[in-house]
Design an enzyme around this catalytic site. Structure first.
Site, PDB file in Angstrom:
ATOM      1  N   GLU A 149       4.756  -6.702   4.821  1.00 14.46           N
ATOM      2  CA  GLU A 149       3.411  -6.463   3.572  1.00 14.46           C
ATOM      3  C   GLU A 149       3.422  -7.648   2.828  1.00 14.46           C
ATOM      4  OE1 GLU A 149       3.317  -2.609   2.001  1.00 14.46           O
ATOM      5  OE2 GLU A 149       3.751  -1.521   3.684  1.00 14.46           O
ATOM      6  N   ASP A 179      -1.393  -6.050   2.482  1.00 10.53           N
ATOM      7  CA  ASP A 179      -1.349  -5.022   1.674  1.00 10.53           C
ATOM      8  C   ASP A 179      -2.351  -5.142   0.456  1.00 10.53           C
ATOM      9  OD1 ASP A 179      -0.198  -2.954   0.138  1.00 10.53           O
ATOM     10  OD2 ASP A 179       1.603  -3.972  -0.348  1.00 10.53           O
ATOM     11  N   GLU A 236      -3.147   4.265   2.022  1.00 10.12           N
ATOM     12  CA  GLU A 236      -2.155   4.674   1.305  1.00 10.12           C
ATOM     13  C   GLU A 236      -2.659   5.074   0.121  1.00 10.12           C
ATOM     14  OE1 GLU A 236       0.843   1.843  -0.431  1.00 10.12           O
ATOM     15  OE2 GLU A 236      -0.741   0.186  -0.524  1.00 10.12           O
TER      16      GLU A 236
END
Ligand code: C2E
Ligand code: CA
Ligand code: CA
Ligand code: CA
Length: 279
Positions: A149, A179, A236
């Site tokens: 990431e 990310d 996320e």
């Protein structure tokens, strides 16, 4: 009034002194902490949106500090990014993750990938691919089991250099996740040139409770773009059922968030791995 100002500055000084002292204590203690295994790797599960199955995990570090107890990364990572220690800590975390993957391999667990965070400082190290390939060989793992990431903002500093490094990592078989995508640094034009496999949406997209038509429109646009570019999408920061339902409508491949599970110790994640194998 004068007295009040005096008091104000005294408080400010105290605060600053406290912060500097704390940073000094951290800096003095970090090497020993690494040697004494005070840094602990937690795992937060990622799930497939389509079938709800366990799809992997992200490794997130915590510091079990002898005086202060359990510390979250926000308390020490920014300092380590400034003093350079982050590269040492990250290598430690990567090695711990590779050792876990090896152990699970030997126990015959589901071969799911684990994502590790690669900080901006790591990515600008010329020997990053060598360090990672060394680990993969040492623990006899396929490189695709390790997802890397890299935060979106890391790409802006020296795009030419990072593109070359990331291209090399992908050639070696590592899977690259961008990310915090959409947090404000990458232009769409740059995305086109970035070597990557997975887009990890910035939490703000998911958590903006307003759900204005425009926000939904942007999300839809990103999902379409990802499909066109053949990228998977991870959302996320999913905390509520409403957020999940909104997301289901729009698409995406994987989810991660408190609604499903918080970051947890290795042993707890292993229970999930075993359950996944039975399902
Ligand atoms: P990140 O890489 O964006 O990681 C996601 C953060 O969001 C984690 O915080 C995670 O616990 C938290 N999170 C997960 N689900 C939810 C949710 O539903 N709601 C909310 N509000 N938060 C959620 P954490 O563990 O405190 O880590 C913070 C940041 O510290 C990470 O952000 C990452 O940038 C950095 N970090 C953590 N571990 C490492 C590491 O080993 N190496 C490096 N270089 N950075 C790390
Ligand atoms: Ca991350
Ligand atoms: Ca981040
Ligand atoms: Ca993130």
């Amino acid at each position: 009034i004068k007295g009040q100002y005096g008091k104000y500055f005294a408080t400010y000084d105290d605060e600053l002194r406290g912060k500097l002292l704390r940073e000094q204590t951290i800096t003095e203690g970090m090497e020993a902490a690494l040697a004494q295994e005070q840094f602990v790797v937690y795992l937060q599960p990622k799930y497939s949106i389509k079938d709800g199955g366990l799809a992997g995990a992200e490794a997130l570090v915590r510091w079990n500090h002898p005086q202060w107890g359990f510390q979250h990364p926000g308390e020490f990572i920014p300092l380590f990014e400034r003093n350079g220690f982050i590269t040492r800590l990250d290598q430690y975390v990567w090695e711990k993750v590779c050792a876990m993957l090896r152990e699970w391999e030997e126990k015959g667990y589901e071969p799911l990938p684990v994502s590790v965070n690669v900080s901006r400082a790591d990515v600008y190290q010329a020997d990053l691919p060598d360090i990672l390939i060394h680990l993969i060989q040492k623990y006899k793992l396929p490189p695709s089991r390790l997802h890397l990431e890299i935060t979106e903002s890391a790409y802006t500093e020296n795009p030419g250099q990072i593109i070359a490094t990331v291209n090399r990592l992908r050639e070696l078989g590592f899977v690259i996740e961008m990310d915090d995508f959409g947090s404000g640094y990458s232009s769409l034009n740059m995305l086109n040139k970035m070597p990557l496999d997975i887009l990890k949406l910035d939490m703000n997209f998911i958590q903006s409770e307003t759900a204005k038509p425009a926000d939904q429109g942007i999300l839809r646009f990103i999902m379409d773009l990802a499909r066109w570019m053949n990228l998977s999408v991870v959302a996320e920061g999913v905390e509520t059922k409403t957020q999940l339902e909104r997301l289901r409508e729009i698409g995406g491949d994987y989810v991660q968030g408190y609604y499903f599970a918080r970051p947890m110790p290795k042993a707890e994640f292993e229970v999930l791995l075993l359950e996944a194998a039975k399902a």
